[in-house]
Every structure is written in structure tokens, then in C-alpha cells.
Enzyme design. Structure first.
Site, short mmCIF file in Angstrom:
data_model
loop_
_atom_site.label_atom_id
_atom_site.label_comp_id
_atom_site.label_asym_id
_atom_site.label_seq_id
_atom_site.Cartn_x
_atom_site.Cartn_y
_atom_site.Cartn_z
N CYS A 231 -1.84 5.91 -4.37
CA CYS A 231 -0.87 5.65 -5.43
C CYS A 231 -1.60 5.67 -6.77
O CYS A 231 -2.80 5.44 -6.86
CB CYS A 231 -0.19 4.31 -5.23
SG CYS A 231 0.90 4.23 -3.80
N HIS B 145 -5.65 3.20 -0.83
CA HIS B 145 -4.72 2.66 -1.82
C HIS B 145 -5.30 2.93 -3.20
O HIS B 145 -6.52 3.15 -3.35
CB HIS B 145 -4.53 1.16 -1.63
CG HIS B 145 -3.72 0.80 -0.42
ND1 HIS B 145 -2.38 1.09 -0.30
CD2 HIS B 145 -4.06 0.15 0.72
CE1 HIS B 145 -1.93 0.63 0.86
NE2 HIS B 145 -2.93 0.08 1.51
#
Length: 493
Positions: A368, A325
Site C-alpha cells: 500500500c 505492507h
């Protein structure tokens, strides 16, 4: 999903549209489970059983495909946030192609199609077909039509409508390029069941979409072509190309974070498929691959610092892949603590790792870069060219002369980001992330080609292919940036 919204959508759909939806779902719902579906409500129940209505994505694709985008407003009122990084199973390109053909088949051509196929389908089955979709379904039953075999349909369409035949030809070309947005009909996407394993792959886990005959993604060439390629590699100009002569070429370190210990970040299902793909690709490219699973932020820093202290005299290049992430300019450890991207690169700069000076250092980041989503837009038509353009102004720099050739500390880096700043990247929970899978596919194509294609050209293709997709109704745009000073060509050893 809210049953009230599903009921509203059901009320708006005509029986012919329900039949079209049923056909489009044949890849993801067992055929027998669709036989008693007479209205959209029953179809929604079947999709719920497969977990395909846990969010709006799959239903949105269905509605867009049958040209009922007006019903998407019902879904957009959902207060739940969309899935952040997991691109759910997508409609197969094969089904969508057949539906487009169905939309453009006139009644006259439908009757001709039935007449031409009558000897193979049988009179009774042919007479029961009221639409082209019915014909396609009958063809599938007897093996005349599948996602890897559209020859019979193509022959028939050539006699009816050249444009429709071209639609099949375009699909065939796309399938040979192993598109991102399709699923094999026999692959179950109900990956939430604990004892369900991803389908075994003979070579490289790119996606569930490609037939085994094109799984490798390599260009087939003769022994002569291979030898010519190798010869030309050995004759590359050192001033223009990075020279890769050692075996192994160097390290490829993959930091794969799947399970997070805090409450804010969820498990990154599908990341193991990315790990498999990266291992296979970079092993074949001559790198020694090391997989580091589930590292905290401090462990990530410690790993790269330790790696930066290695002696790279017998290495030609370095590859570091981080799957986690992230947000803008950072990735997260499994403890949900951040690691700045500059901290990943710093141990490998020319002053920190002098034995890597002048050698390519590749970083690929699957994470991301923010909470934003990218939407598609139509490009503006080009403006007429002005007859005379204002000449560019000369640019000057008041820096003093540089004596001798130096190596800047931050040169020879390439960083491939899965997405642009402020935006999310997507990952299929069964087949891996959109970016990494396409990156591996394009590296395989380039490495197996007789052409001397450099890494920048490969990444341009990755950008193009990923940008074509639609994920959770949004787009994704990868972003490479580099300080490379030469061309880098990666070939199989």
C-alpha cells in the site's frame, strides 16, 4: 456481519432475486447446500459458513449484479473498516455472464430455448424450467455448460438473439485472456480451514480463475517464429535497446514479508502465491531468483547494501521485488519499522554500483502507499476540437553546455508500484496480490510472443487490466515510473 442488516436486506429481496443470488453463489457454495435455500436468510447462513460475510465485499458484488445497488446503503453504515489489502473471493465472470444473458432473455426466447434443448435436457427437466437460470442449471448438471464450455449455449443463442450470442463470445475472449475477476466453480474458497491447500498449479500461479488449458499464458508459435524472434533479438541496436546476452541475465531478489511481529500489521496471506509466480516468471526469463522471507527493516537494508556491492560485470540487469505492507514511499519490515524506497534504490545507483551503470534495474513494489481508496468515475465525453490551437511556447533552459556523454547516477531504473500514492493495494488471500499476479501474467504473454514488446508496453497493459477490476467495491491503479534510457525486451531463454 450484523444479522440485523442481513435481515433488512432479506426483507427487500423478492423470490426471483433470491433465486438469482442462489444461482450466482453456485461457484462458492456446494450445490446441495443451496437446494433448501428458499429465502435470503438461509443463503446468508450458507455464505457465513464459507466465511464470505466476514466483510461486505462479496455481498456487495451480489447485490450490484442483480441490480439492487439501493441496498448497498445498508452495508455502508457498517462501522467496521473494510479489509485493507486482501481482496476477498469475487463472483466469477462466468456466473455474471450467464446472469446478464438471463436478464435479456424474453419469454418468447425462453420458450424457444427450452424447445431447442428439449432433446438433450429431457422433457420433464425442460418443463420445470421457469427462467433462463433454471435452464442453465440443468445444462450444467449434464455437462452441457461450464465456465470452459459454452459452445452449446452459444449455438442456441445464435438461433435466438445475435446480441446474446455476442455476450458469450465476449466472455470466451475474456477467459482466454485469463481475467482477474473470476473463480473456477470447483475451487473451494474456504481457505480459512487449516488443512485446505491452494489448488495445485501445473505452471504459474496467476489466479484460481483460468482453465488449465490457458494457464501458461504464452502465445503458441512455430519453431520458425521462435527462431525469427531470437534472430531479431541478437540484431537489436545497442543505442535503442538494452542488450541481454548473459545466462543468467542477473539476479532477481524477492523480499517476501508475510508474518509481522507487532500488533499493527496483520499477516499477508496469499503472498506465497506471488513468490511462486515471480520465481517461475523470472527463472524462465533467465534470472537467478533468490527469495528472502520475513525480513526486518534493518535486514532489508543490509540485504540490498550487500547486493549492491556485488560485481555485476557478467550481469545484464537486476530485478528486486518487495512484497510487504507499506505507506507512501516506504515499505515495512516484519518488525513494523519502515524502509524508504530511496534506500532500496540507493545501493544500485551508477556511482554506488559502477558495474551496474548503463544496465536496467527493475523494482516491483507490492505494498500500500497510504490509507485511501480509489473510486471509479465515468470519463467526460471529448470536447469538439478547436479549429486553431494556440501554439506551444518555446521552452529554454539556461544550463551550460555538457561536454561529453555522462551517465546520471539515477538513470536506468524502473519502479513498478502496485498503486498510486496515498492509496491501498489489494491482495487475494488465496491467489495472491492483484498487481503481482497480473504483472507475471503479462510478462509471460510478452515473453512468449514473437513481437519485440518492451517493458513499458507490458506495464501499460498491467495498468489497464488491473484498473478494470473492482476490489472491495473500490479500484486499484498501479503506477510505474522510470529513468530508463533504452527499450528493454524480456524474452524466455
Amino acid at each position: 456481519m450484523d444479522r440485523f442488516k442481513l435481515s433488512l436486506i432479506d426483507e427487500e429481496l423478492e423470490s426471483s432475486e433470491v433465486a438469482a443470488l442462489r444461482f450466482l453463489c453456485r461457484d462458492v457454495v456446494n450445490r446441495k447446500r443451496l437446494e433448501d435455500v428458499s429465502d435470503a436468510k438461509k443463503l446468508f447462513l450458507r455464505l457465513e459458513e464459507k466465511g464470505l460475510l466476514d466483510d461486505d465485499f462479496f455481498l456487495a458484488q451480489l447485490l450490484q449484479t442483480i441490480n439492487r445497488a439501493d441496498l448497498l446503503s445498508v452495508l455502508e453504515t457498517d462501522s467496521r473498516p473494510p479489509e485493507e489489502t486482501d481482496a476477498n473471493p469475487m463472483l466469477s465472470d462466468y456466473r455474471v455472464t450467464l446472469y446478464k444473458i438471463h436478464e435479456n432473455v424474453t419469454q418468447e426466447n425462453l420458450e424457444k430455448m427450452k424447445f431447442l434443448l428439449n432433446p438433450k435436457l429431457g422433457r420433464r427437466q425442460t418443463e420445470m424450467c421457469n427462467t433462463a437460470l433454471d435452464v442453465f442449471a440443468e445444462m450444467e448438471k449434464i455437462g452441457l455448460l461450464s465456465n470452459t464450455n459454452m459452445d452449446e449455449l452459444h449455438k442456441v443463442l445464435l438461433k435466438l438473439d445475435r446480441d446474446l450470442a455476442r455476450t458469450v463470445e465476449n466472455y470466451t475472449q475474456r477467459s482466454r485472456r485469463e481475467p482477474l475477476t473470476s473463480l473456477l466453480p470447483h475451487v473451494s474458497i474456504d481457505h480459512r480451514v487449516n488443512n485446505t491447500q491452494p489448488p495445485p498449479l501445473d505452471f504459474l500461479s496467476i489466479s484460481e480463475t483460468q482453465p488449465s488449458s490457458v494457464l501458461v499464458g504464452e502465445t503458441v508459435c512455430t519453431d520458425a517464429e521462435i527462431s525469427n524472434t531470437r534472430k531479431s533479438l541478437s540484431d537489436l541496436d545497442e543505442k535503442e535497446y538494452y542488450i541481454l546476452s548473459h545466462n543468467p541475465r542477473g539476479w532477481c531478489v524477492v523480499i517476501n514479508n508475510e508474518n509481522f511481529t507487532g500488533p499493527a500489521l496483520k499477516t499477508r496471506k496469499g503472498t506465497q502465491e506471488d513468490t511462486k509466480a515471480l520465481r517461475e516468471v523470472f527463472t524462465r526469463l533467465g534470472f537467478k531468483v533468490v527469495i528472502e522471507n520475513d525480513l526486518t527493516a534493518q535486514q532489508i537494508r543490509d540485504k540490498v547494501i550487500k547486493l549492491g556491492r556485488e560485481n555485476f560485470l557478467d550481469h545484464d540487469a537486476l530485478v528486486v521485488c518487495v512484497l510487504s505492507h507499506g505507506e507512501k514511499d516506504l515499505v515495512y519490515g516484519t518488525d513494523e519499522c519502515p524502509v524508504n524506497l530511496k534506500d532500496l534504490k540507493k545501493p544500485f545507483t551508477s556511482d554506488s554500483a559502477p558495474t551496474l551503470a548503463g544496465k536496467p534495474k527493475l523494482f516491483f513494489i507490492q505494498a500500500c502507499q497510504g490509507n485511501g481508496y480509489q473510486r471509479g468515475a465515468l470519463p467526460c465525453p471529448p470536447r469538439p476540437r478547436q479549429e486553431e490551437e494556440e501554439p506551444q511556447r518555446s521552452l529554454e533552459e539556461d544550463a551550460g553546455p555538457v561536454h561529453g556523454e555522462t551517465v546520471p547516477s539515477d538513470c536506468d531504473f524502473l519502479v513498478g508500484m502496485a498503486t498510486v500514492p496515498e492509496c491501498k493495494s489489494f491482495r487475494n488471500t488465496a491467489t495472491g496480490s492483484i498487481y503481482i499476479q497480473e504483472l507475471c501474467r503479462q510478462l509471460m504473454i510478452s515473453a512468449g510472443s514473437p513481437e519485440l514488446e518492451d517493458i513499458n508496453s507490458v506495464l501499460i497493459r498491467v495498468n489497464r487490466e488491473v484498473s478494470k477490476g473492482v476490489f472491495l467495491t473500490y479500484k486499484q491503479m498501479p503506477q510505474p515510473y522510470y529513468t530508463l534510457t533504452k527499450r528493454l525486451v524480456l524474452k524466455f531463454i
